[in-house]
Write an enzyme that holds these catalytic residues in place. Structure first.
Site, PDB file in Angstrom:
ATOM      1  N   ASP A  93       0.852  -1.180   0.000  1.00  0.00           N
ATOM      2  CA  ASP A  93       0.000   0.000   0.000  1.00  0.00           C
ATOM      3  C   ASP A  93       0.893   1.235   0.000  1.00  0.00           C
ATOM      4  O   ASP A  93       2.081   1.160   0.285  1.00  0.00           O
ATOM      5  CB  ASP A  93      -0.972  -0.014   1.170  1.00  0.00           C
ATOM      6  CG  ASP A  93      -0.285   0.010   2.526  1.00  0.00           C
ATOM      7  OD1 ASP A  93       0.930   0.213   2.577  1.00  0.00           O
ATOM      8  OD2 ASP A  93      -0.985  -0.168   3.538  1.00  0.00           O
ATOM      9  N   GLY A  95       0.732   3.987   1.839  1.00  0.00           N
ATOM     10  CA  GLY A  95       0.877   4.742   3.081  1.00  0.00           C
ATOM     11  C   GLY A  95      -0.220   5.761   3.285  1.00  0.00           C
ATOM     12  O   GLY A  95      -0.324   6.369   4.353  1.00  0.00           O
ATOM     13  N   GLY A 216     -11.390   3.805   0.668  1.00  0.00           N
ATOM     14  CA  GLY A 216     -12.327   4.623   1.426  1.00  0.00           C
ATOM     15  C   GLY A 216     -13.587   3.908   1.865  1.00  0.00           C
ATOM     16  O   GLY A 216     -14.556   4.543   2.278  1.00  0.00           O
ATOM     17  N   ASP A 266      -7.603  -7.498   1.378  1.00  0.00           N
ATOM     18  CA  ASP A 266      -6.584  -7.602   2.427  1.00  0.00           C
ATOM     19  C   ASP A 266      -7.176  -7.078   3.719  1.00  0.00           C
ATOM     20  O   ASP A 266      -8.093  -6.252   3.701  1.00  0.00           O
ATOM     21  CB  ASP A 266      -5.338  -6.774   2.086  1.00  0.00           C
ATOM     22  CG  ASP A 266      -5.530  -5.311   2.470  1.00  0.00           C
ATOM     23  OD1 ASP A 266      -5.040  -4.919   3.547  1.00  0.00           O
ATOM     24  OD2 ASP A 266      -6.199  -4.573   1.722  1.00  0.00           O
ATOM     25  N   CYS A 304     -11.502 -28.858   9.330  1.00  0.00           N
ATOM     26  CA  CYS A 304     -10.479 -27.891   8.911  1.00  0.00           C
ATOM     27  C   CYS A 304      -9.142 -28.600   8.785  1.00  0.00           C
ATOM     28  O   CYS A 304      -8.741 -29.366   9.674  1.00  0.00           O
ATOM     29  CB  CYS A 304     -10.380 -26.749   9.916  1.00  0.00           C
ATOM     30  SG  CYS A 304      -9.070 -25.552   9.528  1.00  0.00           S
ATOM     31  N   CYS A 306      -6.128 -27.103   8.538  1.00  0.00           N
ATOM     32  CA  CYS A 306      -4.971 -26.298   8.929  1.00  0.00           C
ATOM     33  C   CYS A 306      -4.107 -27.067   9.925  1.00  0.00           C
ATOM     34  O   CYS A 306      -4.558 -28.032  10.555  1.00  0.00           O
ATOM     35  CB  CYS A 306      -5.417 -24.952   9.528  1.00  0.00           C
ATOM     36  SG  CYS A 306      -5.966 -25.034  11.239  1.00  0.00           S
ATOM     37  N   CYS A 309      -5.688 -27.265  13.555  1.00  0.00           N
ATOM     38  CA  CYS A 309      -6.813 -28.182  13.740  1.00  0.00           C
ATOM     39  C   CYS A 309      -6.405 -29.642  13.564  1.00  0.00           C
ATOM     40  O   CYS A 309      -7.042 -30.537  14.135  1.00  0.00           O
ATOM     41  CB  CYS A 309      -7.951 -27.823  12.783  1.00  0.00           C
ATOM     42  SG  CYS A 309      -8.822 -26.306  13.257  1.00  0.00           S
ATOM     43  N   HIS A 335      -4.549 -20.819  12.048  1.00  0.00           N
ATOM     44  CA  HIS A 335      -5.916 -21.271  11.750  1.00  0.00           C
ATOM     45  C   HIS A 335      -6.703 -20.199  11.014  1.00  0.00           C
ATOM     46  O   HIS A 335      -7.346 -20.480   9.987  1.00  0.00           O
ATOM     47  CB  HIS A 335      -6.652 -21.665  13.030  1.00  0.00           C
ATOM     48  CG  HIS A 335      -8.125 -21.843  12.796  1.00  0.00           C
ATOM     49  ND1 HIS A 335      -8.661 -22.986  12.235  1.00  0.00           N
ATOM     50  CD2 HIS A 335      -9.171 -20.986  12.977  1.00  0.00           C
ATOM     51  CE1 HIS A 335      -9.965 -22.833  12.095  1.00  0.00           C
ATOM     52  NE2 HIS A 335     -10.301 -21.628  12.536  1.00  0.00           N
TER      53      HIS A 335
END
Length: 372
Positions: A93, A95, A216, A266, A304, A306, A309, A335
């Site tokens: 980004d 800033g 915005g 994001d 899950c 991950c 988990c 997770h």
């Protein structure tokens, strides 16, 4: 163009689309969620762990890296990819949002923004040229144009002047953008005013950016208003370039954003709430510190895949939080990030399979934003 968007499938009933984003560090499947690596790290997890959970592209924060350790130092290290040992996509980004968040401690002028460092109080300056040079030193695949983020609520006259300044700053960013091996996205502003959103979209999309962001939003407005403004804005954006909704990362907002034609998202949400003991699941959120999990020897969410988990129980994770062990932050962060990345993969497959509407309806019927 070094950043190219390729449309693969689109839901006929909504604006939801599945695609491919071609970048200097690989081709990524969209829609996608980008974990936030504010200070050249996604908090508590390693690049290998990010790759293992299926992260394709992450976000770096120009404002923070500009202040510490400095973008010149990172350039000396070979750029942000080498500095943090992450060799997939990076979007930085500009800033602009962080400077906006400083409130009364910053002064916005036509030339740029004057502010004081949050680290040592020193006087600092960011402008379209400074932000662009900083991002080129970082070497991100996608740089963002420096914009002025309009607060909510905002008076119409202020929003109009700010929106027009964002366009002038976007033109200056493109002039300052010298690295032809890296891309840049423009940012559409306009506050909560539909005519300003239309004006900003027309002006920004007329410029030769590689993709476009909607800025915005998610700045304190109700969700219904955010969805309304988002839907109004995306209709004016080109179909052949990527669309990025900045700062959105809860599952309900992700599915509604995708339904309105957004490709990239994001947010710090999944990592930030993890440090407070909040786990994300399909039914909503779970506070892992709650006593109800003291003798619960099941994973955070059944099914899950991950790392957390597959290896640990709710009872163990609650114990780690109560004992103030750092591993608790890591396990919930892993997770939460996996959950969102898998959620985006499932959504993409639903679009390709032609049943996004069913996916959206089924998910929203079972989801609650309240913590259990």
């Amino acid at each position: 163009m070094v950043i190219n968007y390729e449309l693969i499938a689109q839901d006929p009933a909504t604006g939801a689309r599945a695609g491919l984003l071609h970048t200097p560090h690989g081709t990524f499947k969209t829609p996608t969620f980008m974990p936030v690596g504010t200070q050249a790290t996604v908090k508590t997890v390693t690049p290998d762990e990010l790759e293992e959970m299926g992260a394709q592209i992450i976000l770096g924060n120009t404002y923070h890296l500009f202040l510490r350790p400095g973008t010149e130092l990172i350039a000396e290290a070979g750029g942000l990819h080498d500095f943090m040992n992450w060799h997939k996509g990076i979007l930085t980004d500009s800033g602009g949002f962080q400077v906006f968040s400083l409130g009364d401690t910053r002064k916005i002028k036509e030339e740029g923004v004057y502010f004081r460092s949050i680290l040592d109080g020193s006087k600092q300056f960011l402008s379209p040229e400074v932000a662009t040079r900083a991002q080129e030193e970082l070497g991100s695949d996608i740089a963002m144009a420096f914009d002025e983020c309009i607060p909510y609520p905002a008076e119409y006259d202020y929003a109009k002047k700010s929106t027009e300044r964002t366009t002038r700053w976007a033109e200056r960013c493109l002039k300052a953008h010298t690295r032809k091996d890296r891309g840049m996205f423009g940012i559409i502003q306009g506050g909560m005013y539909k005519d300003l959103r239309k004006q900003s979209a027309a002006e920004i999309t007329s410029l030769p950016f590689d993709g476009f962001a909607i800025g915005g939003l998610s700045v304190g407005e109700p969700h219904d208003l955010m969805y309304e403004i988002l839907e109004h804005t995306t209709q004016y954006m080109p179909v052949n370039k990527a669309r990025y909704l900045m700062g959105v990362g809860t599952p309900d907002c992700l599915v509604e954003g995708v339904a309105r034609g957004v490709d990239m998202f994001d947010c710090v949400f999944p990592t930030r709430v993890a440090r407070n003991g909040m786990a994300m699941v399909h039914s909503g959120r779970m506070n892992m510190k709650n006593k109800q999990y003291e003798r619960d020897f099941t994973p955070i969410e059944e099914g899950c895949q991950c790392y957390t988990c597959r290896h640990f129980t709710r009872a163990y994770i609650r114990h780690l939080y109560k004992a103030e062990e750092l591993l608790a932050f890591r396990l919930i962060t892993i997770h939460n990030l996996f959950f969102l990345l898998q959620f985006m993969r499932d959504m993409r497959q639903a679009i390709i399979d032609g049943n996004f509407g069913d996916f959206r309806e089924s998910f929203m019927a079972g989801y609650s934003a309240r913590a259990e």
